[in-house]
Write a protein that holds these residues in place. Structure first.
Motif, mmCIF file in Angstrom:
data_model
loop_
_atom_site.group_PDB
_atom_site.id
_atom_site.type_symbol
_atom_site.label_atom_id
_atom_site.label_comp_id
_atom_site.label_asym_id
_atom_site.label_seq_id
_atom_site.Cartn_x
_atom_site.Cartn_y
_atom_site.Cartn_z
ATOM 1 N N LYS A 99 -38.671 10.229 -80.510
ATOM 2 C CA LYS A 99 -38.388 9.739 -78.645
ATOM 3 C C LYS A 99 -37.294 8.443 -78.967
ATOM 4 C CE LYS A 99 -39.837 7.727 -75.558
ATOM 5 N NZ LYS A 99 -41.066 7.564 -75.126
ATOM 6 N N ALA A 100 -37.228 7.892 -79.508
ATOM 7 C CA ALA A 100 -36.057 6.108 -79.983
ATOM 8 C C ALA A 100 -35.416 6.996 -80.555
ATOM 9 C CB ALA A 100 -36.620 5.120 -80.670
ATOM 10 N N PHE A 101 -34.970 7.199 -81.075
ATOM 11 C CA PHE A 101 -33.846 8.034 -81.510
ATOM 12 C C PHE A 101 -32.469 8.952 -80.775
ATOM 13 C CE2 PHE A 101 -31.393 11.130 -84.892
ATOM 14 C CZ PHE A 101 -30.733 10.194 -85.075
ATOM 15 N N ILE A 102 -34.006 9.592 -80.138
ATOM 16 C CA ILE A 102 -32.893 10.562 -79.468
ATOM 17 C C ILE A 102 -32.374 9.698 -78.239
ATOM 18 C CG2 ILE A 102 -33.613 12.573 -77.475
ATOM 19 C CD1 ILE A 102 -36.229 13.687 -79.749
ATOM 20 N N SER A 103 -33.356 9.074 -77.970
ATOM 21 C CA SER A 103 -32.255 8.160 -76.526
ATOM 22 C C SER A 103 -31.676 7.389 -77.239
ATOM 23 C CB SER A 103 -33.423 7.390 -75.917
ATOM 24 O OG SER A 103 -33.940 6.452 -76.810
ATOM 25 N N THR A 104 -31.521 6.480 -78.720
ATOM 26 C CA THR A 104 -29.956 5.605 -78.813
ATOM 27 C C THR A 104 -28.766 6.730 -79.417
ATOM 28 O OG1 THR A 104 -31.076 5.418 -80.969
ATOM 29 C CG2 THR A 104 -31.889 3.873 -79.261
ATOM 30 N N SER A 105 -29.245 7.927 -79.956
ATOM 31 C CA SER A 105 -27.788 8.627 -80.670
ATOM 32 C C SER A 105 -27.744 8.848 -79.298
ATOM 33 C CB SER A 105 -29.148 9.871 -81.385
ATOM 34 O OG SER A 105 -29.585 10.396 -81.353
ATOM 35 N N SER A 106 -28.038 9.874 -78.431
ATOM 36 C CA SER A 106 -27.273 9.944 -77.133
ATOM 37 C C SER A 106 -26.660 9.508 -76.976
ATOM 38 C CB SER A 106 -27.864 10.307 -76.079
ATOM 39 O OG SER A 106 -27.955 10.591 -74.737
ATOM 40 N N PRO A 107 -25.269 10.271 -76.441
ATOM 41 C CA PRO A 107 -23.918 9.439 -76.028
ATOM 42 C C PRO A 107 -23.960 8.927 -74.437
ATOM 43 C CG PRO A 107 -23.430 12.395 -76.414
ATOM 44 C CD PRO A 107 -25.212 11.674 -76.711
ATOM 45 N N LYS A 108 -24.998 9.497 -73.962
ATOM 46 C CA LYS A 108 -25.115 9.736 -72.816
ATOM 47 C C LYS A 108 -26.633 9.515 -72.269
ATOM 48 C CE LYS A 108 -25.068 14.248 -70.277
ATOM 49 N NZ LYS A 108 -24.341 15.263 -70.409
ATOM 50 N N PRO A 109 -26.746 8.410 -70.596
ATOM 51 C CA PRO A 109 -28.256 8.112 -71.084
ATOM 52 C C PRO A 109 -29.063 9.155 -70.580
ATOM 53 C CG PRO A 109 -27.115 7.472 -69.187
ATOM 54 C CD PRO A 109 -25.806 8.201 -70.735
ATOM 55 N N ILE A 110 -30.367 9.605 -71.261
ATOM 56 C CA ILE A 110 -31.144 10.505 -71.799
ATOM 57 C C ILE A 110 -32.700 10.398 -69.918
ATOM 58 C CG2 ILE A 110 -32.729 11.120 -72.667
ATOM 59 C CD1 ILE A 110 -31.636 12.345 -75.007
ATOM 60 N N ASP A 111 -32.125 11.460 -69.768
ATOM 61 C CA ASP A 111 -33.449 11.915 -68.517
ATOM 62 C C ASP A 111 -34.479 12.761 -68.824
ATOM 63 O OD1 ASP A 111 -34.358 12.804 -65.999
ATOM 64 O OD2 ASP A 111 -32.910 14.341 -65.074
ATOM 65 N N PRO A 112 -35.640 12.102 -68.520
ATOM 66 C CA PRO A 112 -36.893 12.192 -69.291
ATOM 67 C C PRO A 112 -37.222 14.050 -68.795
ATOM 68 C CG PRO A 112 -37.274 10.596 -67.705
ATOM 69 C CD PRO A 112 -35.792 10.621 -67.499
ATOM 70 N N LYS A 113 -36.432 14.286 -67.826
ATOM 71 C CA LYS A 113 -36.825 15.756 -67.764
ATOM 72 C C LYS A 113 -36.216 16.565 -68.496
ATOM 73 C CE LYS A 113 -38.265 15.756 -63.256
ATOM 74 N NZ LYS A 113 -37.556 15.058 -61.327
ATOM 75 N N THR A 114 -34.750 15.947 -68.853
ATOM 76 C CA THR A 114 -34.384 17.340 -69.885
ATOM 77 C C THR A 114 -34.480 16.834 -70.954
ATOM 78 O OG1 THR A 114 -32.712 15.984 -69.102
ATOM 79 C CG2 THR A 114 -32.690 17.893 -68.740
ATOM 80 N N GLY A 115 -34.894 15.227 -71.645
ATOM 81 C CA GLY A 115 -35.337 15.165 -73.339
ATOM 82 C C GLY A 115 -35.627 16.181 -74.059
ATOM 83 N N PHE A 116 -36.522 15.248 -74.194
ATOM 84 C CA PHE A 116 -37.490 15.834 -75.640
ATOM 85 C C PHE A 116 -38.091 16.410 -75.908
ATOM 86 C CE2 PHE A 116 -40.608 14.777 -79.222
ATOM 87 C CZ PHE A 116 -40.520 15.760 -79.401
ATOM 88 N N HIS A 117 -38.360 17.966 -75.658
ATOM 89 C CA HIS A 117 -39.285 19.032 -75.309
ATOM 90 C C HIS A 117 -40.416 19.143 -76.181
ATOM 91 C CE1 HIS A 117 -37.687 19.966 -70.975
ATOM 92 N NE2 HIS A 117 -37.609 18.993 -71.368
ATOM 93 N N CYS A 118 -39.190 19.803 -76.764
ATOM 94 C CA CYS A 118 -40.739 20.680 -78.376
ATOM 95 C C CYS A 118 -39.848 20.633 -79.502
ATOM 96 C CB CYS A 118 -40.729 21.857 -77.607
ATOM 97 S SG CYS A 118 -39.342 23.202 -77.619
ATOM 98 N N TYR A 119 -39.975 21.048 -81.237
ATOM 99 C CA TYR A 119 -39.132 21.237 -81.984
ATOM 100 C C TYR A 119 -39.999 22.062 -82.664
ATOM 101 C CZ TYR A 119 -42.589 18.592 -85.241
ATOM 102 O OH TYR A 119 -43.775 17.527 -85.817
ATOM 103 N N LYS A 120 -39.011 23.178 -83.301
ATOM 104 C CA LYS A 120 -39.559 23.418 -84.056
ATOM 105 C C LYS A 120 -39.625 23.877 -85.700
ATOM 106 C CE LYS A 120 -38.989 28.066 -83.411
ATOM 107 N NZ LYS A 120 -37.873 29.458 -82.425
ATOM 108 N N THR A 121 -40.821 24.239 -86.369
ATOM 109 C CA THR A 121 -39.685 24.852 -87.639
ATOM 110 C C THR A 121 -41.175 26.378 -88.041
ATOM 111 O OG1 THR A 121 -42.615 24.309 -88.497
ATOM 112 C CG2 THR A 121 -41.490 22.228 -88.424
ATOM 113 N N SER A 122 -40.637 26.206 -89.569
ATOM 114 C CA SER A 122 -41.020 28.213 -89.528
ATOM 115 C C SER A 122 -42.362 28.492 -89.038
ATOM 116 C CB SER A 122 -40.395 28.389 -90.841
ATOM 117 O OG SER A 122 -41.125 27.635 -92.362
ATOM 118 N N SER A 123 -43.690 27.514 -89.736
ATOM 119 C CA SER A 123 -44.739 27.157 -89.266
ATOM 120 C C SER A 123 -45.259 27.051 -87.783
ATOM 121 C CB SER A 123 -45.748 26.684 -90.380
ATOM 122 O OG SER A 123 -45.556 25.763 -90.651
ATOM 123 N N TYR A 124 -44.798 26.092 -86.888
ATOM 124 C CA TYR A 124 -45.486 25.927 -86.069
ATOM 125 C C TYR A 124 -44.488 25.315 -84.778
ATOM 126 C CZ TYR A 124 -44.815 20.593 -87.369
ATOM 127 O OH TYR A 124 -44.438 18.987 -87.581
#
Lengths: 142, 186
Positions: free
Chosen positions: A44-69
């Motif tokens: 979460k910290a990385f996502i908000s510091t690396s984003s070029p514009k301020p992150i809106d929590p509503k559209t920020g980090f929702h999910c991630y996916k790997t091959s098994s889950y």
């Protein structure tokens, strides 16, 4: 298929964990929970510091996916985090996580006078309603 | 901005479960009376009420967020509006006014015209300007805001029961906690 659910409070304490449909149990669930929280925190910290514009929590980090889950993530403004892990093909569960928060967690945990903040949730009403809710979602057993 | 929250406030108010307001007011009155008997020292009663409010606030915020579906406020002025128009409306059925901002926008007064807690109440003279009858509200605001990363200080400045015309709470923003780094994770 839903594998498990984690609920973290704002201090990073895992206040609820339950798993379903899983063949291989984890060796050390407490350690897993700590690692998961740490990973989400950094992510979460990385996502908000690396984003070029301020992150809106509503559209920020929702999910991630790997091959098994797939990991579905929802955080409330008060810092409670709801995490569900499913198989990779499950559609977005964000709405379900929100419902779990507002209809089940608030009603049966927050409003329960016996529940002490920062402790694990042992309340049957919550557990039963959560199970009933998740088991009727199409994602649960597919 | 004001209009938007007025509407949200009444929408949420229509949605939530209601209880009889007289029962609520009388129960609160009984609680305060009991505290006065138990503590004797009025200052202690004020403190105790504030603590009770705090414990309510840290839970109440969750219901507030869940039912109102509100997003993060952009600044403290917006927070004040939300408290006055949505928060008070949702839990007490009344709205209040936000006034007296300081220049840095860190401090405001909430004017509660029609405080349901103090219906039917008359303070005896020796308690006037000593007992903050509705001090529980200060605690609720402090507890609730603390859960959304805002540390505030709330004090009663005027109380309609102590011969002042209105009921007024001063809220001062002390600091905005950044997304808390839990112990052992930094």
């Amino acid at each position: 298929m839903i594998f498990n659910i984690y609920i973290f409070n704002k201090e990073g304490v895992c206040i609820y964990f339950e798993e379903w449909n899983k063949k291989k149990g984890s060796a050390n669930t407490a350690e897993d929970q700590k690692l998961l929280f740490g990973m989400l925190y950094s992510l979460k910290a990385f996502i908000s510091t690396s984003s070029p514009k301020p992150i809106d929590p509503k559209t920020g980090f929702h999910c991630y996916k790997t091959s098994s889950y797939k990991l579905h993530f929802y955080e409330t403004l008060s810092g409670t985090k709801f995490i569900i892990m499913t198989d990779p093909n499950t559609p977005d569960l964000r709405e379900d996580l929100k419902k779990i928060y507002s209809n089940i967690f608030v009603e049966y945990v927050i409003k329960n006078p016996v529940y002490q903040p920062n402790t694990a949730i042992k309340c049957d009403m919550f557990i039963n309603h959560l199970n009933a809710y998740l088991k009727q979602t199409p994602a649960f057993n597919n | 901005m004001n209009k938007k929250y007025d509407k949200l406030g009444s929408d949420v108010f229509n949605k939530v479960e209601k209880i009889n307001s007289e029962l609520f007011t009388l129960t609160y009155g009984a609680l305060v009376t009991q505290l006065i008997k138990d503590y004797e020292d009025i200052e202690q009663v004020n403190i105790k009420l504030e603590q009770m409010g705090y414990n309510i606030g840290i839970r109440l915020i969750e219901e507030f967020l869940a039912k109102s579906g509100i997003g993060r406020c952009t600044d403290f002025t917006e927070t004040a509006e939300v408290i006055a128009k949505v928060g008070f409306k949702m839990f007490l059925g009344v709205t209040c006014q936000v006034t007296d901002w300081d220049t840095e926008k860190k401090e405001f007064h909430l004017i509660i015209d029609d405080n349901p807690l103090s219906d039917f109440v008359e303070l005896p003279d020796h308690l006037k300007h000593k007992l903050y009858y509705s001090n529980i509200l200060c605690g609720v605001i402090r507890g609730a805001l603390e859960m959304v990363q805002m540390k505030v200080k709330c004090t009663f400045v005027k109380c309609s029961l102590s011969d002042d015309n209105t009921c007024s709470i001063k809220v001062v923003l002390e600091e905005v906690l950044s997304d808390l780094v839990p112990v052992g994770y930094d």
